[in-house]
Scaffold this motif. Structure first.
Motif: not given
Ligand SMILES: Nc1nc2c(ncn2[C@@H]2O[C@H](COP(=O)(O)OP(=O)(O)OP(=O)(O)O)[C@@H](O)[C@H]2O)c(=O)[nH]1
Ligand SMILES: [Mg+2]
Length: 241
Positions: A192-193, A21-23, A48, A97-99, A164, A50, A207, A75-76, A210
């Motif tokens: 990357r936070t 997943p990547a946004r 994916v 994850d993409a980050d 999340y 979004d 955060t 976005g989800s 979440m």
């Protein structure tokens, strides 16, 4: 532990696809796609995207991923992961994850092997928090780097796909099914936070939201029984802190 022969995919040869997943992850998506493509167990890498407003989709495609878009989506993470799973017929899904930063193909090989060898139903890598790794590995895992058979994913009701909280829903299926998890630390891997992506104030706000969502999943506010954590620990094997 449930019997190996009861598994819906018992006997089927394993086919692993990555769902990422990547946004708005233009900064890191190419490195993570490259790591995933290099994983010796992976067939296809599906990113994916979004509704990113940056170049995530183009960069991911250039790096060799198949990109699935969700145009117009607000976005989800959970819905993005589901879109990725629905876009493949793989028997196993390796979520990444993409980050991530510092992620290599070897880290992903190490995540896949316990499941492909039949030693666990779920296997995950945790970020490297140094001296805190021993604690991170026994807490309910939120890691986005994990492999599961797709039948585990299919056991999550679609009504429970929410942002999340999705990793906790996967944990719930594993724990309630008395299934086995393998966990280890991915040395040198971080991410990357939200504070880096959105700035300190907005990042901390996101955060905090979440974690409120995650804590609200537990009884009496939510529907997850505290004892699922006990069942999760019973099925947990840790190697490499
Ligand atoms: N497609 C899609 N991906 C998302 C969405 N939200 C998050 N992601 C991706 O999910 C991964 C993890 O998201 P983060 O927001 O970094 O969440 P996190 O790493 O759990 O939390 P932090 O510790 O705050 O960074 C990243 O690859 C994000 O791009 C979304 O709405 N759509
Ligand atoms: Mg992150």
């Amino acid at each position: 532990m449930s019997d190996q022969r009861d598994r819906p995919d018992a006997g089927a040869p394993a086919v692993v696809d990555v769902v990422m997943p990547a946004r708005n992850e233009a900064t890191t998506v190419a490195d993570n796609v490259a790591a995933a493509i290099g994983c010796r167990h992976v067939r296809t890498v599906i990113v994916v995207d979004d509704g990113s407003t940056d170049d995530t989709a183009r960069i991911a495609e250039q790096a060799g991923a198949r990109v699935v878009g969700r145009p117009g989506s607000a976005g989800s993470k959970a819905h993005a992961m589901d879109a990725g799973v629905q876009a493949t017929d793989a028997t196993h899904i390796l979520f990444v994850d993409a980050d991530c930063t510092g992620l290599t193909s070897a880290h992903l090989d190490a995540i896949c092997e316990p499941v492909l060898d039949g030693r666990a139903e779920m296997s995950l890598g945790a970020f490297d928090y140094g001296w805190l790794n021993w604690l991170v590995l026994v807490l309910p895992p939120l890691s986005g780097e994990r492999i599961i058979p797709r039948w585990v994913w299919d056991r999550i009701p679609v009504t429970k796909h929410a942002g999340y909280t999705i990793e906790t829903r996967i944990n719930e299926v594993i724990a309630e099914g008395r299934l086995r998890t393998h966990a280890h630390t991915m040395r040198g891997v971080s991410h990357r936070t939200k504070r880096v992506k959105f700035g300190v104030v907005d990042g901390l706000r996101r955060t905090a939201r979440m974690y409120v969502d995650l804590l609200s999943m537990l009884r009496p506010v939510g529907d997850i029984r505290w004892r699922t954590y006990w069942w999760y620990l019973r099925g947990l094997t840790i190697t490499g802190r």
